[in-house]
Design an enzyme around this catalytic site. Structure first.
Site, PDB file in Angstrom:
ATOM      1  N   GLY A 166      -5.373   1.159 -13.225  1.00 46.84           N
ATOM      2  CA  GLY A 166      -6.604   0.808 -12.513  1.00 46.84           C
ATOM      3  C   GLY A 166      -7.805   1.242 -13.324  1.00 46.84           C
ATOM      4  O   GLY A 166      -8.055   0.729 -14.421  1.00 46.84           O
ATOM      5  N   ASN A 199      -6.904  12.309 -10.911  1.00 44.24           N
ATOM      6  CA  ASN A 199      -7.592  12.732 -12.132  1.00 44.24           C
ATOM      7  C   ASN A 199      -7.358  14.229 -12.299  1.00 44.24           C
ATOM      8  O   ASN A 199      -6.837  14.879 -11.394  1.00 44.24           O
ATOM      9  CB  ASN A 199      -9.082  12.357 -12.103  1.00 44.24           C
ATOM     10  CG  ASN A 199      -9.792  12.979 -10.926  1.00 44.24           C
ATOM     11  OD1 ASN A 199      -9.712  14.186 -10.712  1.00 44.24           O
ATOM     12  ND2 ASN A 199     -10.461  12.169 -10.129  1.00 44.24           N
ATOM     13  N   ASP A 221       0.864  -1.184   0.000  1.00 44.29           N
ATOM     14  CA  ASP A 221       0.000   0.000   0.000  1.00 44.29           C
ATOM     15  C   ASP A 221       0.903   1.238   0.000  1.00 44.29           C
ATOM     16  O   ASP A 221       1.715   1.419   0.912  1.00 44.29           O
ATOM     17  CB  ASP A 221      -0.857  -0.063   1.277  1.00 44.29           C
ATOM     18  CG  ASP A 221      -1.793   1.125   1.426  1.00 44.29           C
ATOM     19  OD1 ASP A 221      -1.657   2.115   0.673  1.00 44.29           O
ATOM     20  OD2 ASP A 221      -2.657   1.065   2.314  1.00 44.29           O
ATOM     21  N   VAL A 279      -6.152   4.522  -5.827  1.00 42.54           N
ATOM     22  CA  VAL A 279      -5.023   4.992  -5.030  1.00 42.54           C
ATOM     23  C   VAL A 279      -5.233   6.441  -4.575  1.00 42.54           C
ATOM     24  O   VAL A 279      -4.818   6.834  -3.483  1.00 42.54           O
ATOM     25  CB  VAL A 279      -3.695   4.779  -5.803  1.00 42.54           C
ATOM     26  CG1 VAL A 279      -3.515   5.745  -6.942  1.00 42.54           C
ATOM     27  CG2 VAL A 279      -2.514   4.813  -4.863  1.00 42.54           C
ATOM     28  N   ASP A 280      -5.893   7.216  -5.410  1.00 42.31           N
ATOM     29  CA  ASP A 280      -6.196   8.618  -5.094  1.00 42.31           C
ATOM     30  C   ASP A 280      -7.029   8.702  -3.800  1.00 42.31           C
ATOM     31  O   ASP A 280      -6.705   9.455  -2.866  1.00 42.31           O
ATOM     32  CB  ASP A 280      -6.966   9.207  -6.281  1.00 42.31           C
ATOM     33  CG  ASP A 280      -7.037  10.711  -6.295  1.00 42.31           C
ATOM     34  OD1 ASP A 280      -6.434  11.342  -5.413  1.00 42.31           O
ATOM     35  OD2 ASP A 280      -7.702  11.253  -7.188  1.00 42.31           O
TER      36      ASP A 280
HETATM   37  P1  ADP Z   1      -5.812   5.238 -12.542  1.00 41.22           P
HETATM   38  O1  ADP Z   1      -7.079   6.050 -12.648  1.00 41.22           O
HETATM   39  O2  ADP Z   1      -4.571   6.053 -12.861  1.00 41.22           O
HETATM   40  O3  ADP Z   1      -5.897   3.960 -13.300  1.00 41.22           O
HETATM   41  P2  ADP Z   1      -6.227   3.813 -10.003  1.00 41.22           P
HETATM   42  O4  ADP Z   1      -6.101   4.345  -8.631  1.00 41.22           O
HETATM   43  O5  ADP Z   1      -7.555   3.299 -10.427  1.00 41.22           O
HETATM   44  O6  ADP Z   1      -5.688   4.968 -10.967  1.00 41.22           O
HETATM   45  O7  ADP Z   1      -5.166   2.663 -10.229  1.00 41.22           O
HETATM   46  C1  ADP Z   1      -3.770   2.880 -10.364  1.00 41.22           C
HETATM   47  C2  ADP Z   1      -3.038   1.745  -9.691  1.00 41.22           C
HETATM   48  O8  ADP Z   1      -3.004   1.946  -8.280  1.00 41.22           O
HETATM   49  C3  ADP Z   1      -3.664   0.377  -9.906  1.00 41.22           C
HETATM   50  O9  ADP Z   1      -2.599  -0.528 -10.243  1.00 41.22           O
HETATM   51  C4  ADP Z   1      -4.248   0.044  -8.547  1.00 41.22           C
HETATM   52  O10 ADP Z   1      -4.246  -1.363  -8.330  1.00 41.22           O
HETATM   53  C5  ADP Z   1      -3.262   0.730  -7.640  1.00 41.22           C
HETATM   54  N1  ADP Z   1      -3.677   1.018  -6.251  1.00 41.22           N
HETATM   55  C6  ADP Z   1      -4.909   1.166  -5.722  1.00 41.22           C
HETATM   56  N2  ADP Z   1      -4.813   1.435  -4.403  1.00 41.22           N
HETATM   57  C7  ADP Z   1      -3.489   1.444  -4.088  1.00 41.22           C
HETATM   58  C8  ADP Z   1      -2.726   1.646  -2.893  1.00 41.22           C
HETATM   59  N3  ADP Z   1      -3.317   1.910  -1.730  1.00 41.22           N
HETATM   60  N4  ADP Z   1      -1.370   1.571  -2.969  1.00 41.22           N
HETATM   61  C9  ADP Z   1      -0.751   1.325  -4.145  1.00 41.22           C
HETATM   62  N5  ADP Z   1      -1.396   1.127  -5.302  1.00 41.22           N
HETATM   63  C10 ADP Z   1      -2.752   1.185  -5.279  1.00 41.22           C
END
Ligand code: ADP
Length: 173
Positions: A121, A26, A12, A35-36
């Site tokens: 993601g 975004n 994480d 992740v955001d």
């Molecule tokens: P995007 O809109 O850029 O695709 P996402 O947040 O949906 O952004 O996904 C980007 C990456 O971050 C994905 O590989 C997802 O699995 C990953 N992700 C989600 N939560 C976490 C976290 N807490 N720590 C690290 N990576 C994460």
């Protein structure tokens, strides 16, 4: 050796003890899912307040804020491309995200930085195409600049971890 300054972990990103973590945001920079959302929850409401002063961010660009309640002092917010089949400059824009973040990191004298797998993601970029771009851009940057001591790729889940691991092995031959 540049590759000794690159590490891949499964975990994480909000838990990383580094100078800066990168947020796959975004363009509004006003929070979202994935992740955001995790970064905003862990940093606390002051992060959103600072993001509201930044006036958005274009795809491929990056902006920096403080990390507030995160272990990381800084958050570098970048906006990855939405995958639209691959013929819409997605690869070029993803590469630019990594360069933009590293350029900001260098100017803030950040020594350690953690990246998520930007765009892989909700934005739908295939991770097996994203991983070599991420690794290649970081490797190239580290080769020309000494200032950044360590870059950590934080993979959320075993599948992404294995993909990055395979990519590194292909790079080292
Ligand atoms: P995007 O809109 O850029 O695709 P996402 O947040 O949906 O952004 O996904 C980007 C990456 O971050 C994905 O590989 C997802 O699995 C990953 N992700 C989600 N939560 C976490 C976290 N807490 N720590 C690290 N990576 C994460």
């Amino acid at each position: 050796m540049v590759l000794e300054r690159i590490k891949i972990v499964q975990g994480d990103i909000t838990k990383q003890q580094v100078d800066a973590i990168v947020n796959a945001a975004n363009s509004s920079l006003l929070g979202g899912g994935g992740v955001d959302g995790a970064i905003h929850r862990a940093a606390g409401p002051q992060l959103l307040a600072e993001c509201q002063t930044l006036n958005c961010c274009a795809t491929g660009e990056a902006k920096i804020t403080r990390g507030y309640n995160l272990p990381a002092k800084w958050v570098i917010h970048t906006v990855g491309p939405i995958w639209r089949g691959g013929d819409n400059r997605e690869e070029e824009l993803l590469a630019r995200c990594y360069r933009s973040c590293l350029t900001i990191a260098e100017s803030y004298e950040i020594k350690t930085i953690a990246f998520p797998a930007i765009s892989t993601g909700a934005y739908g970029f295939p991770v097996e195409r994203a991983a070599p771009i991420a690794l290649g851009e970081v490797k190239q940057f580290l080769e020309s600049k000494e200032a950044i001591a360590q870059v950590i790729f934080v993979c959320f889940g075993a599948d992404k971890y294995h993909c990055y691991d395979k990519s590194v092995k292909e790079m080292t031959g």
